[in-house]
Design a protein around this motif. Sequence first.
Motif, mmCIF file in Angstrom:
data_model
loop_
_atom_site.group_PDB
_atom_site.id
_atom_site.type_symbol
_atom_site.label_atom_id
_atom_site.label_comp_id
_atom_site.label_asym_id
_atom_site.label_seq_id
_atom_site.Cartn_x
_atom_site.Cartn_y
_atom_site.Cartn_z
ATOM 1 N N SER A 1 154.260 43.851 -30.447
ATOM 2 C CA SER A 1 154.252 43.489 -31.867
ATOM 3 C C SER A 1 152.981 43.988 -32.542
ATOM 4 O O SER A 1 153.004 44.429 -33.699
ATOM 5 C CB SER A 1 154.351 41.965 -32.023
ATOM 6 O OG SER A 1 155.525 41.480 -31.405
ATOM 7 N N TYR A 2 151.876 43.933 -31.820
ATOM 8 C CA TYR A 2 150.594 44.412 -32.358
ATOM 9 C C TYR A 2 150.704 45.871 -32.760
ATOM 10 O O TYR A 2 150.214 46.274 -33.825
ATOM 11 C CB TYR A 2 149.518 44.228 -31.290
ATOM 12 C CG TYR A 2 148.207 44.933 -31.592
ATOM 13 C CD1 TYR A 2 147.211 44.288 -32.314
ATOM 14 C CD2 TYR A 2 147.966 46.232 -31.148
ATOM 15 C CE1 TYR A 2 146.009 44.927 -32.595
ATOM 16 C CE2 TYR A 2 146.773 46.876 -31.428
ATOM 17 C CZ TYR A 2 145.797 46.222 -32.140
ATOM 18 O OH TYR A 2 144.617 46.855 -32.414
ATOM 19 N N ASN A 3 151.332 46.687 -31.928
ATOM 20 C CA ASN A 3 151.481 48.110 -32.220
ATOM 21 C C ASN A 3 152.266 48.335 -33.501
ATOM 22 O O ASN A 3 151.904 49.161 -34.334
ATOM 23 C CB ASN A 3 152.183 48.811 -31.060
ATOM 24 C CG ASN A 3 151.212 49.259 -29.986
ATOM 25 O OD1 ASN A 3 150.641 50.333 -30.064
ATOM 26 N ND2 ASN A 3 150.998 48.408 -29.004
ATOM 27 N N LEU B 1 150.008 57.020 -30.146
ATOM 28 C CA LEU B 1 149.440 55.721 -29.794
ATOM 29 C C LEU B 1 150.487 54.613 -29.838
ATOM 30 O O LEU B 1 150.502 53.722 -28.987
ATOM 31 C CB LEU B 1 148.286 55.388 -30.744
ATOM 32 C CG LEU B 1 146.979 56.132 -30.462
ATOM 33 C CD1 LEU B 1 145.954 55.805 -31.531
ATOM 34 C CD2 LEU B 1 146.430 55.772 -29.103
ATOM 35 N N GLY B 2 151.362 54.672 -30.859
ATOM 36 C CA GLY B 2 152.432 53.674 -30.930
ATOM 37 C C GLY B 2 153.355 53.748 -29.737
ATOM 38 O O GLY B 2 153.753 52.726 -29.168
ATOM 39 N N PHE B 3 153.693 54.980 -29.322
ATOM 40 C CA PHE B 3 154.554 55.175 -28.157
ATOM 41 C C PHE B 3 153.871 54.657 -26.893
ATOM 42 O O PHE B 3 154.485 53.935 -26.096
ATOM 43 C CB PHE B 3 154.878 56.659 -28.002
ATOM 44 C CG PHE B 3 155.676 56.997 -26.774
ATOM 45 C CD1 PHE B 3 157.055 56.867 -26.764
ATOM 46 C CD2 PHE B 3 155.044 57.438 -25.608
ATOM 47 C CE1 PHE B 3 157.792 57.156 -25.624
ATOM 48 C CE2 PHE B 3 155.758 57.734 -24.471
ATOM 49 C CZ PHE B 3 157.146 57.599 -24.478
ATOM 50 N N ALA B 4 152.588 55.022 -26.721
ATOM 51 C CA ALA B 4 151.859 54.600 -25.524
ATOM 52 C C ALA B 4 151.751 53.078 -25.463
ATOM 53 O O ALA B 4 151.948 52.475 -24.398
ATOM 54 C CB ALA B 4 150.469 55.237 -25.500
ATOM 55 N N GLY B 5 151.448 52.453 -26.606
ATOM 56 C CA GLY B 5 151.296 51.002 -26.614
ATOM 57 C C GLY B 5 152.603 50.261 -26.415
ATOM 58 O O GLY B 5 152.691 49.341 -25.596
ATOM 59 N N CYS B 6 153.640 50.663 -27.150
ATOM 60 C CA CYS B 6 154.930 49.964 -27.064
ATOM 61 C C CYS B 6 155.613 50.182 -25.712
ATOM 62 O O CYS B 6 156.009 49.221 -25.042
ATOM 63 C CB CYS B 6 155.849 50.433 -28.194
ATOM 64 S SG CYS B 6 155.324 49.927 -29.841
ATOM 65 N N PHE C 1 141.038 43.102 -30.663
ATOM 66 C CA PHE C 1 142.153 42.284 -30.183
ATOM 67 C C PHE C 1 143.167 43.135 -29.428
ATOM 68 O O PHE C 1 143.694 42.740 -28.380
ATOM 69 C CB PHE C 1 142.823 41.587 -31.369
ATOM 70 C CG PHE C 1 143.955 40.685 -30.992
ATOM 71 C CD1 PHE C 1 143.759 39.620 -30.130
ATOM 72 C CD2 PHE C 1 145.232 40.902 -31.507
ATOM 73 C CE1 PHE C 1 144.823 38.784 -29.778
ATOM 74 C CE2 PHE C 1 146.287 40.086 -31.168
ATOM 75 C CZ PHE C 1 146.083 39.013 -30.301
ATOM 76 N N GLY C 2 143.439 44.338 -29.959
ATOM 77 C CA GLY C 2 144.357 45.250 -29.276
ATOM 78 C C GLY C 2 143.813 45.686 -27.932
ATOM 79 O O GLY C 2 144.559 45.788 -26.946
#
Length: 253
Positions: free
Chosen positions: A21-23, A58-63, A232-233
Amino acid sequence: MHYHIYASAEVSCWYKYLLFSYNIVFWGVLSDLTKVTRMHGIDPVVLVLMVGVVMFTLGFAGCVGALRENICLLKFFCGTIVLIFFLELAVAVLAFLFQDWVRDRFREFFESNIQSYREDIDLQNLIDSLQKANQCCGAYGPEDWDLNVYFNCSGASYSREKCGVPFSCCVPDPAQKVVNTQCGYDVRTQLKSKWDESIFTKGCLPALEGWLPRNIYIVAGVFIAISLLQIFGIFLARTLISDIEAVKAGHHF
């Protein structure tokens, strides 16, 4: 024959879906960066693509890293956020230490974009928004619009906007409900002492320099909020990595 014996350690679903959700939220907010237009001849499409690639990666890596419990993707995400955080910090410190250099770069940026004002609708919107928000005109004053071929006062110009300024330089009339986009026509043919009756005469650079001290706490608050969001991330990613490593360490073959 090999048996898998799972230890009591497990990956926290709370951290996993919180990072997911953070991403979505964090990179949705930063997508506003794509509204930044060109600087010194850089095509805005190229800039949008560059920012988009970074956001997508970054969104792909995080999610995916969070949902698939992939340590490599999570470490990449965490490391990149740390890098961005320190780059932001370095930029803030350098901007404070080299204020004259920053001022010169902003002046070059503004004057360069004044010249290209009519060539790009995104560029027009950026400058118009900046001038209306700060009640200013040009980098140091309305005369800066001589840099633009359409607003130039020279005798060689046949533009209807000659010796004028964009409508965003005009002092707003509370009685007008419709924006008069021609309010700046021929305004610089008048006596300079009368300019302030119809247009803003302060330059945007002095206006921004005056705005910053008055709103230093707001600027500092925004910077701190973004920094805390990034920290936080990083915390979420590191916690999830630790959980995954603890689970893997508890497997016996």
